[in-house]
Design an enzyme around this catalytic site. Structure first.
Site, PDB file in Angstrom:
ATOM      1  N   ARG A 125       8.804  -1.541  -9.046  1.00 57.27           N
ATOM      2  CA  ARG A 125       7.433  -1.459  -9.576  1.00 57.27           C
ATOM      3  C   ARG A 125       7.060  -2.652 -10.456  1.00 57.27           C
ATOM      4  NH1 ARG A 125       9.632   3.624  -9.459  1.00 57.27           N
ATOM      5  NH2 ARG A 125       8.538   5.088  -8.104  1.00 57.27           N
ATOM      6  N   ASN A 126       7.588  -3.795 -10.071  1.00 57.67           N
ATOM      7  CA  ASN A 126       7.192  -5.039 -10.727  1.00 57.67           C
ATOM      8  C   ASN A 126       6.464  -5.975  -9.765  1.00 57.67           C
ATOM      9  OD1 ASN A 126       8.053  -5.603 -13.657  1.00 57.67           O
ATOM     10  ND2 ASN A 126       9.845  -4.537 -12.819  1.00 57.67           N
ATOM     11  N   GLY A 127       6.158  -5.497  -8.557  1.00 57.93           N
ATOM     12  CA  GLY A 127       5.475  -6.331  -7.575  1.00 57.93           C
ATOM     13  C   GLY A 127       6.389  -7.280  -6.830  1.00 57.93           C
TER      14      GLY A 127
ATOM     15  N   VAL B 114      14.970  -5.747   3.842  1.00 60.68           N
ATOM     16  CA  VAL B 114      14.089  -5.891   2.683  1.00 60.68           C
ATOM     17  C   VAL B 114      14.596  -5.028   1.533  1.00 60.68           C
ATOM     18  CG1 VAL B 114      11.716  -5.753   1.846  1.00 60.68           C
ATOM     19  CG2 VAL B 114      12.161  -6.218   4.278  1.00 60.68           C
ATOM     20  N   CYS B 115      14.874  -5.639   0.398  1.00 58.78           N
ATOM     21  CA  CYS B 115      15.363  -4.864  -0.744  1.00 58.78           C
ATOM     22  C   CYS B 115      14.985  -5.532  -2.060  1.00 58.78           C
ATOM     23  CB  CYS B 115      16.872  -4.646  -0.673  1.00 58.78           C
ATOM     24  SG  CYS B 115      17.867  -6.153  -0.680  1.00 58.78           S
ATOM     25  N   VAL B 116      14.860  -4.698  -3.088  1.00 58.85           N
ATOM     26  CA  VAL B 116      14.607  -5.148  -4.456  1.00 58.85           C
ATOM     27  C   VAL B 116      15.579  -4.408  -5.356  1.00 58.85           C
ATOM     28  CG1 VAL B 116      12.950  -5.033  -6.373  1.00 58.85           C
ATOM     29  CG2 VAL B 116      12.189  -5.772  -4.115  1.00 58.85           C
TER      30      VAL B 116
ATOM     31  N   TYR C 124       3.486  -2.125   2.822  1.00 57.67           N
ATOM     32  CA  TYR C 124       3.106  -2.936   3.981  1.00 57.67           C
ATOM     33  C   TYR C 124       1.608  -2.890   4.243  1.00 57.67           C
ATOM     34  CZ  TYR C 124       8.075  -3.340   4.785  1.00 57.67           C
ATOM     35  OH  TYR C 124       9.405  -3.614   4.639  1.00 57.67           O
TER      36      TYR C 124
ATOM     37  N   ASN D 228       8.783   7.267   4.973  1.00 51.34           N
ATOM     38  CA  ASN D 228       8.951   6.351   3.843  1.00 51.34           C
ATOM     39  C   ASN D 228       7.576   5.927   3.315  1.00 51.34           C
ATOM     40  OD1 ASN D 228       9.648   4.367   2.002  1.00 51.34           O
ATOM     41  ND2 ASN D 228      11.225   3.476   3.304  1.00 51.34           N
TER      42      ASN D 228
ATOM     43  N   TYR E  93       6.068  -6.958  -2.872  1.00 58.70           N
ATOM     44  CA  TYR E  93       4.846  -7.596  -2.384  1.00 58.70           C
ATOM     45  C   TYR E  93       4.979  -9.118  -2.407  1.00 58.70           C
ATOM     46  CZ  TYR E  93      -0.116  -8.722  -1.900  1.00 58.70           C
ATOM     47  OH  TYR E  93      -1.321  -9.233  -1.465  1.00 58.70           O
TER      48      TYR E  93
END
Length: 266
Positions: free
Chosen positions: A194-196, A186-188, A232, A225, A199
């Site tokens: 902080r742009n959602g 899982v990565c952004v 989550y 973490n 989620y």
């Protein structure tokens, strides 16, 4: 684009572990390839305070990927999210290329078994044109004649257990039907924290899992973490168990929690 045949907001100092998966049909496994599966305990969530540009999430597309150029862009995002590189390192470009090629090959191998789905969030390049050139050049692919950037990614693994991870208990294994799954990798993109996006990725993964008959969804998260645990919890995951301290010491990593989310049958 070439269709593949059927034949984890960054923790800045995290260096991923590489796991070899066994050939058992009851875990996510491919014995002929060392794969880079990041447990979501190492979910890439930025823990430092920094300013991130706001984006209109209505421009996002989040869906399963099936094409090589999308897999390459996802592999590139994972390499830049789960590693920290010193700019003055000799041969840095070649090293990043090597890591990307390794994850690209491992990702294609995983999804070819039809038990793993690669879910990516992408946005048209011109909607985020003020971000880093590195993100544009490494995480870009084309769709319907338009250039898109992958800004978030994860794997949905339909199996009883992941290598080197504590296993869930729901549901009990019966027959050949596996209705348990785990999230990993899982990565952004660092630039879009902080742009959602995290989620939104989780919500999409739950829909894909439901469509595949998954009833119980799991994710591993490091005990320290806090941003990932908050994410989550917000998405409905609850505590089930935790990794023994000896196992964490043996694997030289922070101890991990196992979180569970039941998926409605309706």
């Amino acid at each position: 684009m070439t269709l593949v045949s059927s034949s984890v907001f960054p923790i800045p100092l995290h260096i991923p572990q590489i796991s070899a998966l066994s050939s058992s049909p009851f875990n996510c496994s491919f014995s002929n390839l060392r794969t880079q599966i990041q447990s979501s305990s190492s979910v890439s969530i930025e823990t430092q305070q920094h300013h991130s540009p706001k984006i209109d999430t209505s421009f996002l597309t989040i869906d399963e990927s099936f094409y090589d150029d999308e897999f390459w862009a996802a592999a590139s995002l994972r390499v830049r999210s789960f590693n920290v590189f010193r700019p003055d390192t000799f041969g840095l470009r070649d090293h990043i290329r090597f890591l990307t090629e390794r994850e690209f090959g491992a990702l294609k191998e995983r999804v070819s078994g039809k038990r793993v789905s690669c879910i990516n969030a992408s946005i048209l390049l011109h909607h985020i044109s003020n971000l880093s050139d590195d993100l544009f050049s490494s995480c870009k692919f084309s769709s319907n004649g338009e250039e898109r950037i992958i800004v978030g990614s994860l794997d949905l693994n339909q199996c009883l257990s992941l290598a080197d991870e504590i296993a869930g208990t729901k549901p009990e294994a019966t027959g050949a039907d596996i209705t348990r799954a785990y999230l990993s990798n899982v990565c952004v993109a660092n630039e879009l924290q902080r742009n959602g996006l995290g989620y939104a990725l989780l919500e999409k993964s739950k829909l894909v899992a439901h469509d595949r008959g998954i009833t119980d969804l799991y994710v591993h998260v490091a005990v320290d973490n806090e941003p990932a645990k908050k994410l989550y919890t917000k998405s409905g995951f609850v505590y089930e168990s935790e990794e023994p301290a000896w196992q964490a010491r043996f694997l030289d990593r922070p101890r991990r929690l196992l979180l569970w989310k039941g998926l409605s049958s309706t």
